[in-house]
Design a protein around this motif. Structure first.
Motif, PDB file in Angstrom:
ATOM      1  N   MET A   1      23.425 -36.638   2.914  1.00 31.93           N
ATOM      2  CA  MET A   1      24.786 -37.015   2.592  1.00 31.93           C
ATOM      3  C   MET A   1      25.456 -35.867   1.848  1.00 31.93           C
ATOM      4  SD  MET A   1      25.160 -40.913   2.011  1.00 31.93           S
ATOM      5  CE  MET A   1      25.313 -41.619   3.608  1.00 31.93           C
ATOM      6  N   ASN A   2      26.751 -35.910   1.830  1.00 32.78           N
ATOM      7  CA  ASN A   2      27.521 -34.833   1.237  1.00 32.78           C
ATOM      8  C   ASN A   2      28.377 -35.338   0.073  1.00 32.78           C
ATOM      9  OD1 ASN A   2      29.078 -36.391   2.887  1.00 32.78           O
ATOM     10  ND2 ASN A   2      30.271 -34.715   3.707  1.00 32.78           N
ATOM     11  N   PRO A   3      27.783 -35.567  -1.088  1.00 37.60           N
ATOM     12  CA  PRO A   3      28.571 -36.116  -2.197  1.00 37.60           C
ATOM     13  C   PRO A   3      29.613 -35.121  -2.690  1.00 37.60           C
ATOM     14  CG  PRO A   3      26.411 -35.443  -2.969  1.00 37.60           C
ATOM     15  CD  PRO A   3      26.416 -35.288  -1.476  1.00 37.60           C
ATOM     16  N   ILE A   4      30.768 -35.659  -3.100  1.00 35.82           N
ATOM     17  CA  ILE A   4      31.812 -34.822  -3.686  1.00 35.82           C
ATOM     18  C   ILE A   4      32.326 -35.510  -4.942  1.00 35.82           C
ATOM     19  CG2 ILE A   4      32.538 -33.741  -1.532  1.00 35.82           C
ATOM     20  CD1 ILE A   4      34.909 -35.653  -1.455  1.00 35.82           C
ATOM     21  N   PRO A   5      32.735 -34.732  -5.941  1.00 36.75           N
ATOM     22  CA  PRO A   5      33.310 -35.341  -7.141  1.00 36.75           C
ATOM     23  C   PRO A   5      34.636 -36.019  -6.802  1.00 36.75           C
ATOM     24  CG  PRO A   5      32.799 -33.012  -7.500  1.00 36.75           C
ATOM     25  CD  PRO A   5      32.619 -33.290  -6.048  1.00 36.75           C
ATOM     26  N   LEU A   6      34.960 -37.046  -7.542  1.00 31.91           N
ATOM     27  CA  LEU A   6      36.220 -37.745  -7.348  1.00 31.91           C
ATOM     28  C   LEU A   6      37.399 -36.782  -7.410  1.00 31.91           C
ATOM     29  CD1 LEU A   6      37.889 -40.327  -7.095  1.00 31.91           C
ATOM     30  CD2 LEU A   6      37.682 -40.612  -9.564  1.00 31.91           C
ATOM     31  N   SER A   7      37.331 -35.800  -8.293  1.00 31.01           N
ATOM     32  CA  SER A   7      38.429 -34.846  -8.451  1.00 31.01           C
ATOM     33  C   SER A   7      38.679 -34.007  -7.197  1.00 31.01           C
ATOM     34  CB  SER A   7      38.168 -33.923  -9.637  1.00 31.01           C
ATOM     35  OG  SER A   7      36.986 -33.184  -9.415  1.00 31.01           O
ATOM     36  N   MET A   8      37.694 -33.924  -6.306  1.00 31.30           N
ATOM     37  CA  MET A   8      37.843 -33.123  -5.089  1.00 31.30           C
ATOM     38  C   MET A   8      38.135 -33.970  -3.855  1.00 31.30           C
ATOM     39  SD  MET A   8      34.847 -30.289  -5.577  1.00 31.30           S
ATOM     40  CE  MET A   8      35.342 -29.459  -4.086  1.00 31.30           C
ATOM     41  N   TRP A   9      38.290 -35.268  -4.031  1.00 31.52           N
ATOM     42  CA  TRP A   9      38.464 -36.181  -2.896  1.00 31.52           C
ATOM     43  C   TRP A   9      39.634 -35.767  -2.013  1.00 31.52           C
ATOM     44  CZ3 TRP A   9      35.989 -39.673  -0.186  1.00 31.52           C
ATOM     45  CH2 TRP A   9      36.682 -40.577   0.592  1.00 31.52           C
ATOM     46  N   GLU A  10      40.811 -35.589  -2.606  1.00 33.24           N
ATOM     47  CA  GLU A  10      41.995 -35.259  -1.806  1.00 33.24           C
ATOM     48  C   GLU A  10      41.984 -33.807  -1.338  1.00 33.24           C
ATOM     49  OE1 GLU A  10      45.264 -36.682  -4.162  1.00 33.24           O
ATOM     50  OE2 GLU A  10      44.969 -38.733  -3.458  1.00 33.24           O
ATOM     51  N   SER A  11      41.456 -32.900  -2.140  1.00 33.22           N
ATOM     52  CA  SER A  11      41.424 -31.495  -1.725  1.00 33.22           C
ATOM     53  C   SER A  11      40.470 -31.268  -0.554  1.00 33.22           C
ATOM     54  CB  SER A  11      41.051 -30.596  -2.900  1.00 33.22           C
ATOM     55  OG  SER A  11      39.722 -30.839  -3.327  1.00 33.22           O
ATOM     56  N   GLN A  12      39.577 -32.217  -0.310  1.00 30.94           N
ATOM     57  CA  GLN A  12      38.672 -32.143   0.837  1.00 30.94           C
ATOM     58  C   GLN A  12      39.324 -32.680   2.113  1.00 30.94           C
ATOM     59  OE1 GLN A  12      35.301 -31.101   1.041  1.00 30.94           O
ATOM     60  NE2 GLN A  12      35.604 -30.185  -0.952  1.00 30.94           N
ATOM     61  N   GLY A  13      40.604 -33.062   2.012  1.00 33.62           N
ATOM     62  CA  GLY A  13      41.324 -33.534   3.185  1.00 33.62           C
ATOM     63  C   GLY A  13      41.369 -35.036   3.350  1.00 33.62           C
ATOM     64  N   ASN A  14      40.848 -35.764   2.384  1.00 32.68           N
ATOM     65  CA  ASN A  14      40.872 -37.223   2.459  1.00 32.68           C
ATOM     66  C   ASN A  14      42.204 -37.740   1.927  1.00 32.68           C
ATOM     67  OD1 ASN A  14      37.961 -37.740   3.228  1.00 32.68           O
ATOM     68  ND2 ASN A  14      37.710 -36.522   1.382  1.00 32.68           N
ATOM     69  N   VAL A  15      42.823 -38.647   2.649  1.00 32.47           N
ATOM     70  CA  VAL A  15      44.116 -39.157   2.225  1.00 32.47           C
ATOM     71  C   VAL A  15      44.060 -40.600   1.736  1.00 32.47           C
ATOM     72  CG1 VAL A  15      45.449 -37.587   3.662  1.00 32.47           C
ATOM     73  CG2 VAL A  15      44.718 -39.766   4.607  1.00 32.47           C
ATOM     74  N   TRP A  16      43.048 -41.336   2.136  1.00 34.32           N
ATOM     75  CA  TRP A  16      42.924 -42.711   1.658  1.00 34.32           C
ATOM     76  C   TRP A  16      41.472 -43.015   1.389  1.00 34.32           C
ATOM     77  CZ3 TRP A  16      45.710 -46.198  -0.534  1.00 34.32           C
ATOM     78  CH2 TRP A  16      45.209 -47.471  -0.672  1.00 34.32           C
ATOM     79  N   PRO A  17      41.169 -43.649   0.301  1.00 31.81           N
ATOM     80  CA  PRO A  17      42.046 -44.046  -0.775  1.00 31.81           C
ATOM     81  C   PRO A  17      42.520 -42.838  -1.578  1.00 31.81           C
ATOM     82  CG  PRO A  17      39.833 -44.929  -1.116  1.00 31.81           C
ATOM     83  CD  PRO A  17      39.814 -44.121   0.129  1.00 31.81           C
ATOM     84  N   THR A  18      43.652 -42.982  -2.218  1.00 31.00           N
ATOM     85  CA  THR A  18      44.163 -41.909  -3.063  1.00 31.00           C
ATOM     86  C   THR A  18      43.341 -41.839  -4.345  1.00 31.00           C
ATOM     87  OG1 THR A  18      45.710 -43.356  -4.205  1.00 31.00           O
ATOM     88  CG2 THR A  18      46.511 -42.267  -2.186  1.00 31.00           C
ATOM     89  N   ILE A  19      43.529 -40.778  -5.102  1.00 32.22           N
ATOM     90  CA  ILE A  19      42.818 -40.653  -6.386  1.00 32.22           C
ATOM     91  C   ILE A  19      43.121 -41.857  -7.274  1.00 32.22           C
ATOM     92  CG2 ILE A  19      42.699 -39.290  -8.524  1.00 32.22           C
ATOM     93  CD1 ILE A  19      41.193 -37.980  -6.275  1.00 32.22           C
ATOM     94  N   ASN A  20      44.392 -42.273  -7.334  1.00 28.96           N
ATOM     95  CA  ASN A  20      44.750 -43.431  -8.156  1.00 28.96           C
ATOM     96  C   ASN A  20      44.059 -44.694  -7.673  1.00 28.96           C
ATOM     97  OD1 ASN A  20      46.392 -41.911  -9.825  1.00 28.96           O
ATOM     98  ND2 ASN A  20      48.231 -42.319  -8.625  1.00 28.96           N
ATOM     99  N   SER A  21      43.928 -44.852  -6.378  1.00 28.73           N
ATOM    100  CA  SER A  21      43.221 -46.018  -5.835  1.00 28.73           C
ATOM    101  C   SER A  21      41.757 -46.001  -6.238  1.00 28.73           C
ATOM    102  CB  SER A  21      43.341 -46.053  -4.314  1.00 28.73           C
ATOM    103  OG  SER A  21      44.671 -46.212  -3.925  1.00 28.73           O
TER     104      SER A  21
END
Length: 68
Positions: A1-21
């Motif tokens: 698996m490829n874990p990523i920190p929450l802070s990098m969620w959107e910078s990795q190209g993920n749009v949903w859920p948003t950081i606030n979500s």
């Protein structure tokens, strides 16, 4: 698996859920416990780590289409 920190969620190209979500979902409640048990998130060294592959599987298995 490829874990990523929450802070990098959107910078990795993920749009949903948003950081606030994510912050809302990771507040102490039953949903957070369910996400931890499903292997979607883990709290490591004071930070939330997300497993995107596990998130996709979790959504696929738990998504119910809206009634028309």
């Amino acid at each position: 698996m490829n874990p990523i920190p929450l802070s990098m969620w959107e910078s990795q190209g993920n749009v949903w859920p948003t950081i606030n979500s994510w912050y809302n979902m990771l507040r102490p409640n039953n949903l957070r416990d369910e996400l931890i048990e499903a292997g979607v998130v883990r709290f490591v060294n004071g930070r939330w780590v997300i497993f995107p592959d596990a998130w996709q599987l979790y959504v696929k298995e738990n998504h119910r289409p809206r009634a028309a």
